[in-house]
Design a protein around this motif. Structure first.
Motif, PDB file in Angstrom:
ATOM      1  N   LYS A  15      47.446  38.690  40.228  1.00 39.79           N
ATOM      2  CA  LYS A  15      46.836  39.765  41.172  1.00 39.79           C
ATOM      3  C   LYS A  15      45.328  39.731  41.146  1.00 39.79           C
ATOM      4  O   LYS A  15      45.146  40.034  41.940  1.00 39.79           O
ATOM      5  CB  LYS A  15      47.459  41.013  40.487  1.00 39.79           C
ATOM      6  N   ALA A  16      44.722  39.456  40.149  1.00 41.84           N
ATOM      7  CA  ALA A  16      42.983  39.670  40.355  1.00 41.84           C
ATOM      8  C   ALA A  16      42.336  39.036  41.135  1.00 41.84           C
ATOM      9  O   ALA A  16      41.141  38.744  41.570  1.00 41.84           O
ATOM     10  CB  ALA A  16      42.540  39.704  38.662  1.00 41.84           C
ATOM     11  N   THR A  28      41.423  37.677  44.271  1.00 43.33           N
ATOM     12  CA  THR A  28      42.204  37.532  45.380  1.00 43.33           C
ATOM     13  C   THR A  28      40.692  36.824  46.486  1.00 43.33           C
ATOM     14  O   THR A  28      41.639  36.577  47.326  1.00 43.33           O
ATOM     15  CB  THR A  28      42.048  39.199  45.140  1.00 43.33           C
ATOM     16  N   GLU A  29      40.177  36.703  45.413  1.00 42.39           N
ATOM     17  CA  GLU A  29      39.516  35.244  46.354  1.00 42.39           C
ATOM     18  C   GLU A  29      39.743  34.286  46.819  1.00 42.39           C
ATOM     19  O   GLU A  29      39.591  34.139  48.178  1.00 42.39           O
ATOM     20  CB  GLU A  29      37.593  35.136  45.604  1.00 42.39           C
ATOM     21  N   LYS A  41      39.574  39.550  51.411  1.00 45.07           N
ATOM     22  CA  LYS A  41      39.093  39.975  50.036  1.00 45.07           C
ATOM     23  C   LYS A  41      38.946  41.447  49.484  1.00 45.07           C
ATOM     24  O   LYS A  41      40.211  42.405  49.233  1.00 45.07           O
ATOM     25  CB  LYS A  41      37.561  39.234  49.457  1.00 45.07           C
ATOM     26  N   GLN A  42      38.229  42.503  50.528  1.00 40.14           N
ATOM     27  CA  GLN A  42      38.254  43.732  50.405  1.00 40.14           C
ATOM     28  C   GLN A  42      39.337  43.773  50.812  1.00 40.14           C
ATOM     29  O   GLN A  42      40.382  45.351  50.290  1.00 40.14           O
ATOM     30  CB  GLN A  42      37.259  43.907  51.579  1.00 40.14           C
ATOM     31  N   ASP A  68      42.295  43.572  47.675  1.00 37.99           N
ATOM     32  CA  ASP A  68      41.844  44.708  46.166  1.00 37.99           C
ATOM     33  C   ASP A  68      41.944  46.044  47.192  1.00 37.99           C
ATOM     34  O   ASP A  68      42.131  46.753  45.972  1.00 37.99           O
ATOM     35  CB  ASP A  68      39.861  44.476  46.315  1.00 37.99           C
ATOM     36  N   ASP A  69      42.006  46.509  47.973  1.00 36.98           N
ATOM     37  CA  ASP A  69      42.468  47.829  49.063  1.00 36.98           C
ATOM     38  C   ASP A  69      44.005  48.045  47.814  1.00 36.98           C
ATOM     39  O   ASP A  69      44.973  47.716  47.820  1.00 36.98           O
ATOM     40  CB  ASP A  69      42.709  47.510  49.806  1.00 36.98           C
ATOM     41  N   GLN A 101      47.351  46.516  48.811  1.00 38.14           N
ATOM     42  CA  GLN A 101      48.134  46.766  47.294  1.00 38.14           C
ATOM     43  C   GLN A 101      50.047  46.405  47.516  1.00 38.14           C
ATOM     44  O   GLN A 101      51.325  46.093  47.443  1.00 38.14           O
ATOM     45  CB  GLN A 101      47.397  46.417  46.123  1.00 38.14           C
TER      46      GLN A 101
END
Length: 334
Positions: A69-70, A72-73, A94-95, A98-99, A103
């Motif tokens: 999950k972490a 995202t990039e 990526k933004q 991360d939202d 998610q």
């Protein structure tokens, strides 16, 4: 900004970049966007992130990525790599990933967005703390296309063309007179043409023209009638409703439809049925304008592009076919 519009913003940053779908795995793997990944055949890795390149023959038809999950990039890079996107598109996507709202949505169900040209799609799922992202060709199954009254060509033809058209549309008239249409019609053992009515609301004569064409279809003269409609496009499109209908009747009789049969058919209007079919196509396939042409379930972004036609045929007619490969991936993500 919603997650959907953010995905579109990221896609628009692609600009004129060449899509990596359709490329060889080697070309896709070596683009700068994936420089942090190490390739081993059709698999690429960067730490705990993994990319698999689905291909038919030597053409990439899907890019599947998994990551914690972490990460995202890495997921953003995998998604954008399928579109051949530039580096500057990564932060925007990526933004989105991360939202928390996005998610939550991706954890509840498979998120899908079809590209603006309708030829590819991205699907994202967040499950058990891990991302699954798949960017692939958008291949509609055969049963997504409704049956038509007058298909042209052999039922077993390997290339199935679905044409969404509006008789009053000048661009549809251009398609009808194009060398592409002439080639498709001249090779019935290769191409099967399925004409779908998609009358646009700002073309008042398109719906009645479609109704007359269905009456011609009842008499086995759909394509002959349509030829005359397109041949005389500059005449009837300048007429008002009653005069245009007189022209339609004349074209139908000239095409071989008996007048009494035409009158009986027209006594049972089909306009509501035709419009309902067009509305369904808009909902299920996202058809927005005319002409729209699909080849073996994939939308042609340029029906006159011979290279695109060859590429689509290559990945859909060779076993197991792009549609089946993609469906296996999506089934595991749902």
């Amino acid at each position: 900004m919603t997650s959907r519009s953010s995905f579109l913003v990221a896609a628009l940053l692609v600009g004129s970049a060449q899509a990596q779908l359709w490329q060889t795995p080697q070309v896709t793997a070596t683009q700068p966007l994936l420089r942090s990944f190490k390739a081993d055949g059709d698999v690429l890795r960067a730490g705990q992130a993994r990319i698999e390149l689905d291909r038919v023959g030597q053409r990439v038809i899907g890019v599947y990525a998994t990551a914690p999950k972490a990460n995202t990039e890495e997921v953003a890079r995998a998604i954008l790599a399928a579109w051949g996107a530039p580096e500057e598109a990564v932060p925007s996507l990526k933004q989105v990933l991360d939202d928390p709202g996005f998610q939550k949505q991706a954890a509840a169900q498979l998120f899908e967005e079809v590209s603006e040209d309708g030829a590819s799609a991205v699907q994202v799922r967040l499950r058990d703390g891990s991302w699954q992202a798949y960017t692939s060709l958008k291949v509609y199954p055969r049963d997504a296309f409704p049956k038509v009254s007058a298909p042209l060509g052999d039922a077993a033809a390997p290339a199935q063309l679905d044409i969404f058209s509006d008789y009053q549309c000048p661009y549809c008239n251009q398609l009808w007179h194009s060398s592409n249409m002439a080639e498709w019609r001249s090779k019935p053992s290769v191409y099967r043409l399925n004409y779908h009515h998609f009358p646009l609301s700002f073309h008042p004569l398109a719906l009645p023209a479609a109704e007359y064409s269905e009456c011609a279809a009842d008499a086995g003269r759909f394509w002959e009638f349509s030829d005359r409609l397109n041949e005389h496009f500059g005449t009837w499109t300048e007429q008002q409703g009653a005069a245009a209908r007189q022209s339609f009747a004349a074209y139908a009789v000239d095409a071989g439809v008996k007048q009494d049969a035409l009158d009986r058919c027209l006594a049972q209007p089909r306009t509501a049925e035709i419009q309902a079919g067009a509305d369904q196509l808009q909902r299920t396939l996202g058809v927005r304008g005319t002409p729209s042409v699909y080849l073996n379930g994939i939308k042609l972004t340029n029906y006159s592009d011979a290279a695109q036609i060859r590429a689509i045929r290559a990945v859909t007619e060779a076993g197991p076919g792009a549609g089946k490969v993609i469906e296996v991936r999506l089934k595991a993500m749902r």
